[in-house]
Design an enzyme around this catalytic site. Structure first.
Site, PDB file in Angstrom:
ATOM      1  N   GLU A  34     -11.342 -37.858  14.023  1.00 52.06           N
ATOM      2  CA  GLU A  34     -12.295 -37.962  13.003  1.00 52.06           C
ATOM      3  C   GLU A  34     -13.625 -37.222  13.215  1.00 52.06           C
ATOM      4  O   GLU A  34     -14.184 -37.452  14.246  1.00 52.06           O
ATOM      5  CB  GLU A  34     -12.324 -39.328  12.359  1.00 52.06           C
ATOM      6  CG  GLU A  34     -13.251 -39.499  11.481  1.00 52.06           C
ATOM      7  CD  GLU A  34     -13.669 -41.011  10.808  1.00 52.06           C
ATOM      8  OE1 GLU A  34     -13.029 -41.721   9.939  1.00 52.06           O
ATOM      9  OE2 GLU A  34     -14.265 -41.844  11.673  1.00 52.06           O
TER      10      GLU A  34
ATOM     11  N   TYR B   3     -16.589 -34.148   5.771  1.00 49.24           N
ATOM     12  CA  TYR B   3     -15.889 -35.159   6.405  1.00 49.24           C
ATOM     13  C   TYR B   3     -14.414 -34.746   6.651  1.00 49.24           C
ATOM     14  O   TYR B   3     -13.658 -33.938   5.820  1.00 49.24           O
ATOM     15  CB  TYR B   3     -15.366 -36.476   5.786  1.00 49.24           C
ATOM     16  CG  TYR B   3     -14.474 -37.539   6.226  1.00 49.24           C
ATOM     17  CD1 TYR B   3     -14.983 -38.453   6.984  1.00 49.24           C
ATOM     18  CD2 TYR B   3     -13.250 -37.519   5.915  1.00 49.24           C
ATOM     19  CE1 TYR B   3     -14.149 -39.396   7.735  1.00 49.24           C
ATOM     20  CE2 TYR B   3     -12.137 -38.178   6.916  1.00 49.24           C
ATOM     21  CZ  TYR B   3     -12.850 -39.355   7.633  1.00 49.24           C
ATOM     22  OH  TYR B   3     -11.797 -40.115   8.328  1.00 49.24           O
TER      23      TYR B   3
END
Length: 231
Positions: A197, A109
């Site tokens: 993101e 991530y």
């Protein structure tokens, strides 16, 4: 304002970030023409809606033949997807994104955002790719690395090292990561975004970094739903 995944990936590509080859589909009649750009028949069909949880709702399908591709795209167009973010009314699928399937070795991530509480740029990195970062923060907070710094032209070497340290990359991947981190940082600043993101950021079977899924937001309120993550 949030944008679709395909739009986010086009922006990432514009800023030099690695993304799988893909094509947006607005009508079932376009499918066979637009897939001519691909080098493989292993493809992923992704419903384009402004909500997470598409996979569990049937909005992501892997296909290996043109027959399955036509079948799944036909089924997905016009479908109402209900996820934890859409509410019970769901969202209607009006466009699809088809991209080459990636062979995944590892998932991470990575995000870059404006931390309004501190007026700093913040990078969030974690080995728990594919999961919602809020869930990781609640269940495994030790697996989240937060790197904050004042707005500047370049990311300092020590900040870069802190961002990637949890990933344990080899020398080739470190070079790729530096380019990627600079790409999303420049995208955030130059396009006045609030959040970039990458979830998941993957290492492929060929040992290269690639942005498998992406979200970019220009909404002043588009911070994490749990801002304590940044504390």
């Amino acid at each position: 304002m949030n944008i679709h995944e395909y739009q986010a990936k086009n922006l990432l590509k514009e800023f030099g970030a690695p993304v799988p080859k893909g094509a947006v589909i607005y009508d079932i009649k376009e499918v066979l023409q637009k897939i001519k750009i691909f080098d493989t028949s292993n493809l992923v069909i992704k419903a384009q809606i402004h909500a997470g949880g598409r996979g569990k709702a049937g909005g992501i399908k892997l296909v290996k033949t043109n027959e399955d591709l036509i079948k799944e795209t036909s089924n997905m167009f016009g479908k109402i997807l209900i996820t934890h973010q859409t509410g019970p009314q769901g969202k209607k699928v009006k466009r699809l994104y088809i991209e080459e399937a990636s062979e995944i070795q590892k998932e991470f991530y990575l995000s870059c955002l404006v931390d309004r509480a501190s007026s700093k740029i913040a990078f969030i990195s974690s080995t728990e790719g594919g999961m919602e970062i809020e869930k990781v923060a609640k269940q495994n907070p030790e697996k989240i690395i937060k790197t904050k710094f004042e707005l500047k032209d370049e990311i300092a070497d020590h900040d870069f090292e802190n961002i990637i340290k949890v990933f344990k990359l080899d020398s080739k991947q470190r070079n790729q990561a530096k380019k990627l981190i600079n790409s999303i940082f420049n995208l955030l600043i130059q396009r006045d975004a609030n959040l970039v993101e990458i979830n998941p950021l993957i290492i492929t079977k060929s040992a290269n970094l690639c942005c498998l899924d992406a979200k970019i937001s220009f909404d002043d309120n588009a911070m994490f739903r749990h801002p304590e993550i940044l504390k």
